[in-house]
Structure formats: C-alpha cells, structure tokens
Design an enzyme around this catalytic site. Structure first.
Site, mmCIF file in Angstrom:
data_model
loop_
_atom_site.group_PDB
_atom_site.id
_atom_site.type_symbol
_atom_site.label_atom_id
_atom_site.label_comp_id
_atom_site.label_asym_id
_atom_site.label_seq_id
_atom_site.Cartn_x
_atom_site.Cartn_y
_atom_site.Cartn_z
ATOM 1 N N HIS A 124 0.825 -1.209 0.000
ATOM 2 C CA HIS A 124 0.000 0.000 0.000
ATOM 3 C C HIS A 124 0.859 1.258 0.000
ATOM 4 O O HIS A 124 1.706 1.454 0.867
ATOM 5 C CB HIS A 124 -0.944 0.051 1.210
ATOM 6 C CG HIS A 124 -1.866 1.232 1.127
ATOM 7 N ND1 HIS A 124 -3.075 1.178 0.474
ATOM 8 C CD2 HIS A 124 -1.702 2.519 1.530
ATOM 9 C CE1 HIS A 124 -3.629 2.376 0.502
ATOM 10 N NE2 HIS A 124 -2.815 3.211 1.137
ATOM 11 N N HIS A 172 -3.097 4.193 -14.556
ATOM 12 C CA HIS A 172 -4.063 3.781 -15.580
ATOM 13 C C HIS A 172 -3.289 3.572 -16.888
ATOM 14 O O HIS A 172 -2.503 4.434 -17.286
ATOM 15 C CB HIS A 172 -5.084 4.881 -15.856
ATOM 16 C CG HIS A 172 -5.934 5.297 -14.692
ATOM 17 N ND1 HIS A 172 -7.284 5.037 -14.627
ATOM 18 C CD2 HIS A 172 -5.650 5.994 -13.564
ATOM 19 C CE1 HIS A 172 -7.790 5.548 -13.511
ATOM 20 N NE2 HIS A 172 -6.822 6.148 -12.851
ATOM 21 N N ASN A 199 -3.377 9.586 -10.944
ATOM 22 C CA ASN A 199 -3.968 10.693 -10.206
ATOM 23 C C ASN A 199 -3.434 10.724 -8.780
ATOM 24 O O ASN A 199 -3.247 9.674 -8.159
ATOM 25 C CB ASN A 199 -5.494 10.543 -10.186
ATOM 26 C CG ASN A 199 -6.101 10.750 -11.556
ATOM 27 O OD1 ASN A 199 -5.713 11.653 -12.280
ATOM 28 N ND2 ASN A 199 -7.053 9.898 -11.925
ATOM 29 N N HIS A 204 -2.006 3.909 -8.264
ATOM 30 C CA HIS A 204 -2.310 3.106 -9.458
ATOM 31 C C HIS A 204 -1.985 3.932 -10.690
ATOM 32 O O HIS A 204 -2.144 5.156 -10.702
ATOM 33 C CB HIS A 204 -3.775 2.653 -9.475
ATOM 34 C CG HIS A 204 -4.767 3.753 -9.281
ATOM 35 N ND1 HIS A 204 -5.070 4.273 -8.038
ATOM 36 C CD2 HIS A 204 -5.527 4.445 -10.154
ATOM 37 C CE1 HIS A 204 -5.971 5.228 -8.155
ATOM 38 N NE2 HIS A 204 -6.275 5.366 -9.440
HETATM 39 P P1 AMP Z 1 -8.818 7.177 -9.810
HETATM 40 O O1 AMP Z 1 -9.950 8.113 -10.076
HETATM 41 O O2 AMP Z 1 -7.554 7.555 -10.525
HETATM 42 O O3 AMP Z 1 -8.618 6.934 -8.333
HETATM 43 O O4 AMP Z 1 -9.236 5.801 -10.481
HETATM 44 C C1 AMP Z 1 -9.738 4.726 -9.790
HETATM 45 C C2 AMP Z 1 -10.037 3.659 -10.825
HETATM 46 O O5 AMP Z 1 -10.210 2.427 -10.155
HETATM 47 C C3 AMP Z 1 -11.310 3.914 -11.645
HETATM 48 O O6 AMP Z 1 -10.987 3.878 -13.020
HETATM 49 C C4 AMP Z 1 -12.227 2.750 -11.225
HETATM 50 O O7 AMP Z 1 -13.063 2.307 -12.280
HETATM 51 C C5 AMP Z 1 -11.212 1.704 -10.817
HETATM 52 N N1 AMP Z 1 -11.708 0.702 -9.877
HETATM 53 C C6 AMP Z 1 -12.364 0.915 -8.706
HETATM 54 N N2 AMP Z 1 -12.656 -0.252 -8.120
HETATM 55 C C7 AMP Z 1 -12.175 -1.224 -8.924
HETATM 56 C C8 AMP Z 1 -12.164 -2.652 -8.857
HETATM 57 N N3 AMP Z 1 -12.726 -3.308 -7.859
HETATM 58 N N4 AMP Z 1 -11.556 -3.326 -9.862
HETATM 59 C C9 AMP Z 1 -10.995 -2.668 -10.904
HETATM 60 N N5 AMP Z 1 -10.960 -1.333 -11.012
HETATM 61 C C10 AMP Z 1 -11.558 -0.621 -10.047
HETATM 62 ZN ZN ZN Z 2 -4.060 -0.318 -0.511
#
Ligand code: AMP
Ligand code: ZN
Length: 117
Positions: free
Chosen positions: A50, A106, A91, A104
C-alpha cells in the site's frame, strides 16, 4: 492483513482476495482490468504494497516505480496497444479526482484518446 489493507480495495485485489485475474504479475506489482473502463483498453497497474499515491513514493522507491512502468509496458504489449499507442495516468490528490487512495497507473488505449485535461 492490517485494518487499513482490509479497507483498501486495491490492497485486497493485490492480495488475491477478490479473485481478480491479473494481466501481469511480478513480485511487487500487479495489473488488472479496470472495472469501469474509459477506453477499450483500461488496465490498472499497482504496487502490492500500500502506497497512497505517486506523491508518497520516496527516494527508496525508484526500483518499485521502474517496475510499475515496466509492467505498464508489458501490459501494452499483452493488450496489443504498444504499436497503436497508449497513455499512462496516475492521479494524486483532490484536484486530480483520485478516488482510490492506493497508487495506481491507468493504462489507456485502443482508440484515439482525447485531450488530457
Ligand atoms: P482514480 O480516479 O484515478 O482513483 O481511479 C480509480 C479507478 O479504479 C477507476 O478507473 C475505477 O473504475 C477503478 N476501480 C475501482 N474499483 C475497482 C475494482 N474493484 N476493480 C478494478 N478497477 C476498479
Ligand atoms: Zn491499498
């Protein structure tokens, strides 16, 4: 698992709790399809450990960051967008709209992408 990890959806995915299929997995990083794709190819690349956001990475994390980028490149090849092109987005913090507070990246592609912001 700590309480914090229990509450963090991406920690749970990384731990294998959600039975999410991994596009790529290394010792420290996993990649999986986004649940709500914004492009034909939309994959998340995350550290298993994390970390709140890219802003929390320290000088001791350069190898981890390099591994995240390497996995993103492997995802692009595996998803067939390495030639057509793709975009990496991470982000961090309120103005970015970060919703999941576990670092994360993207990986977006599979169509002509629009303006960044
Ligand atoms: P952010 O707005 O950059 O925090 O993006 C979070 C991303 O996580 C979004 O594109 C969501 O669709 C994706 N997300 C949230 N929960 C899950 C999940 N359980 N599995 C896969 N993607 C997820
Ligand atoms: Zn975490």
């Amino acid at each position: 698992m700590s309480d914090h990890q229990e509450a963090c959806i991406f920690c749970r995915i990384a731990a294998g709790d959600m039975e999410t299929a991994f596009v790529v997995e290394t010792d420290r990083v996993v990649a999986f399809d986004d649940i709500s794709p914004q492009a034909p190819i939309h994959v998340q690349v995350i550290p298993k450990r994390h970390v709140d956001s890219v802003h929390e990475l320290g000088s001791g994390d350069t190898a981890l960051w390099a591994e995240i980028l390497d996995v993103a490149n492997r995802v692009a090849v595996k998803k067939g967008v390495d030639e057509s092109g793709f975009r990496l987005v991470s982000n961090a913090g309120p103005d970015s709209g970060q919703e999941v507070h576990h670092l994360h990246v993207h990986v977006l592609g599979g169509k002509k992408l629009g303006p960044i912001a």
